[in-house]
Design a protein around this motif. Structure first.
Motif, mmCIF file in Angstrom:
data_model
loop_
_atom_site.group_PDB
_atom_site.id
_atom_site.type_symbol
_atom_site.label_atom_id
_atom_site.label_comp_id
_atom_site.label_asym_id
_atom_site.label_seq_id
_atom_site.Cartn_x
_atom_site.Cartn_y
_atom_site.Cartn_z
ATOM 1 N N GLU A 287 -16.183 2.051 4.076
ATOM 2 C CA GLU A 287 -15.062 2.725 4.725
ATOM 3 C C GLU A 287 -14.664 3.985 3.962
ATOM 4 O O GLU A 287 -14.366 5.026 4.566
ATOM 5 C CB GLU A 287 -13.876 1.762 4.838
ATOM 6 N N LEU A 288 -14.674 3.911 2.632
ATOM 7 C CA LEU A 288 -14.345 5.105 1.840
ATOM 8 C C LEU A 288 -15.369 6.211 2.084
ATOM 9 O O LEU A 288 -15.013 7.390 2.227
ATOM 10 C CB LEU A 288 -14.309 4.751 0.350
ATOM 11 N N THR B 129 -5.607 8.488 -3.332
ATOM 12 C CA THR B 129 -4.512 7.976 -2.506
ATOM 13 C C THR B 129 -4.852 6.645 -1.841
ATOM 14 O O THR B 129 -3.984 6.009 -1.250
ATOM 15 C CB THR B 129 -4.146 8.983 -1.400
ATOM 16 N N GLU B 130 -6.108 6.219 -1.930
ATOM 17 C CA GLU B 130 -6.549 5.013 -1.238
ATOM 18 C C GLU B 130 -6.085 3.756 -1.976
ATOM 19 O O GLU B 130 -6.283 3.623 -3.180
ATOM 20 C CB GLU B 130 -8.085 4.990 -1.139
ATOM 21 N N ARG C 126 -14.750 7.571 5.688
ATOM 22 C CA ARG C 126 -13.490 8.279 5.885
ATOM 23 C C ARG C 126 -13.472 9.620 5.173
ATOM 24 O O ARG C 126 -12.832 10.571 5.631
ATOM 25 C CB ARG C 126 -12.336 7.401 5.387
ATOM 26 N N HIS C 127 -14.171 9.723 4.052
ATOM 27 C CA HIS C 127 -14.110 10.962 3.263
ATOM 28 C C HIS C 127 -15.418 11.750 3.302
ATOM 29 O O HIS C 127 -15.637 12.624 2.457
ATOM 30 C CB HIS C 127 -13.703 10.626 1.821
ATOM 31 N N THR D 109 0.847 -1.189 0.000
ATOM 32 C CA THR D 109 0.000 0.000 0.000
ATOM 33 C C THR D 109 0.883 1.239 0.000
ATOM 34 O O THR D 109 0.742 2.131 0.831
ATOM 35 C CB THR D 109 -0.941 0.003 1.216
ATOM 36 N N GLN E 67 -8.279 12.906 -2.521
ATOM 37 C CA GLN E 67 -8.207 12.025 -1.348
ATOM 38 C C GLN E 67 -8.451 10.573 -1.756
ATOM 39 O O GLN E 67 -7.714 9.664 -1.342
ATOM 40 C CB GLN E 67 -9.238 12.467 -0.313
ATOM 41 N N LEU E 68 -9.475 10.328 -2.564
ATOM 42 C CA LEU E 68 -9.790 8.958 -2.988
ATOM 43 C C LEU E 68 -8.643 8.344 -3.786
ATOM 44 O O LEU E 68 -8.377 7.143 -3.695
ATOM 45 C CB LEU E 68 -11.071 8.946 -3.819
ATOM 46 N N CYS F 21 -9.507 6.537 -10.501
ATOM 47 C CA CYS F 21 -10.248 7.675 -9.962
ATOM 48 C C CYS F 21 -10.152 8.812 -10.970
ATOM 49 O O CYS F 21 -9.046 9.231 -11.345
ATOM 50 C CB CYS F 21 -9.671 8.108 -8.619
ATOM 51 N N MET G 135 -15.205 -2.143 1.882
ATOM 52 C CA MET G 135 -14.295 -1.116 1.356
ATOM 53 C C MET G 135 -15.053 0.162 1.021
ATOM 54 O O MET G 135 -14.628 1.266 1.356
ATOM 55 C CB MET G 135 -13.606 -1.618 0.086
#
Length: 334
Positions: A302-303, A263-264, A306-307, A161, A260-261, A270, A299
């Motif tokens: 969580e995305l 970098t996940e 988190r955002h 990661t 931000q997305l 994206c 997943m």
């Protein structure tokens, strides 16, 4: 995520070699021998070729070839059709029959057939969409790329990661006739033989040094994003994927969330595409892959958490069937 050390097909040592071939494959006259040297003890050009041939036969390897930055050596768009279920396979076969269509998937949505059209220029892309419209009676959603935040056809098979660096946005080029012939020859990837660039060069009327120099120049310019193994994610254990889309009308907010997305680790693609009201209100797209449906949903949850994506309308379009996955059609032989 699937267990990257055990996709059920390859032993860990072979999987590691295949993984490294995604982004470390040499642009040289003897790339398999040079790659074997990078892999270390126990590897030779012939053992690496045997691995790649086995991976291709098992459906793990789509091709060994070029991945270009979007809209640099040609033009492309993402398109979708709302196809009556009883016509889906027939329409999908017609769409896939176009050389310019390099990805074609059924997804669980009213717009149930999603495909990528890539051609030498925007006029040819539009012509393909028009042909599909006229032949099927179905109007495609045309969703050209507006801005990329993360696009990479590689999968981290070792489960890494690593922090992603922002991707370079190179200027488009206008390929001359020699470059067009090379682009056409690259579509199906390298032949799995000891001097593959020599064979590639002879197929398009160039010399081996000319081909290697051109690929190295494109790589230095950022036009060639990478050259290496393009893997088939489902066959490697990533059997569930979904295109997740959000309607975020404020441009600054949309760009901030997209960065931000991107970098996940869970997000493999994206980018921003235009809304097409009233049928398609979404502008922000990302792709996520997992081994099973429950992991995929976890997943996504969580995305969203988190955002802070809860306030924004969204849709999730799981992949149901892959009709086509192949190299892009950027050029044609003269």
């Amino acid at each position: 995520m699937p267990d990257p050390s055990n996709p059920g097909v390859l032993p860990p040592r072979s999987l590691q070699a295949l993984d490294r071939c995604q982004k470390q494959f040499p642009l040289s006259a003897t790339p398999f021998a040079d790659m074997a040297t990078l892999l270390g003890e126990g590897w030779t050009a012939n053992t690496l070729l045997q691995l790649l041939q086995s991976a291709r036969q098992a459906g793990l390897l789509s091709r060994l070839g070029a991945v270009f930055a979007p809209n640099t050596v040609g033009s492309s768009t993402l398109a979708a059709l709302a196809v009556p279920p009883e016509r889906l396979d027939a329409v999908a076969a017609f769409v896939s029959s176009h050389a310019e269509v390099n990805h074609n998937y059924q997804r669980d949505h009213h717009f149930n057939l999603w495909f990528v059209v890539t051609a030498s220029d925007a006029a040819n892309v539009a012509e393909v969409l028009s042909r599909i419209h006229l032949a099927t009676g179905l109007a495609p959603l045309n969703l050209p790329l507006l801005r990329e935040y993360h696009i990479d056809l590689g999968f981290a098979l070792d489960g890494s990661t690593a922090v992603r660096q922002p991707q370079r946005q190179p200027d488009p080029i206008r390929p001359d006739w020699r470059q067009q012939r090379l682009l056409a020859a690259l579509r199906d990837g390298l032949p799995l033989q000891l001097r593959p660039f020599q064979l590639l060069a002879s197929s398009c009327g160039l010399t081996e040094p000319e081909v290697l120099q051109q690929l190295q120049d494109w790589q230095a310019q950022g036009v060639l994003r990478r050259f290496g193994a393009v893997l088939c994610h489902a066959e490697l254990g990533y059997r569930h994927n979904a295109m997740c889309v959000w309607q975020i009308d404020d441009a600054a907010t949309r760009a901030r969330i997209a960065r931000q997305l991107a970098t996940e680790a869970a997000v493999t693609l994206c980018y921003e595409r235009p809304a097409r009201l009233p049928h398609w209100p979404y502008q922000l797209f990302c792709m996520i892959h997992a081994s099973d449906a429950a992991s995929l949903q976890a997943m996504l949850d969580e995305l969203i958490r988190r955002h802070d994506l809860q306030p924004y309308p969204h849709a999730v379009l799981p992949s149901i069937k892959r009709y086509t996955q192949r190299g892009a059609c950027y050029g044609h032989h003269a």
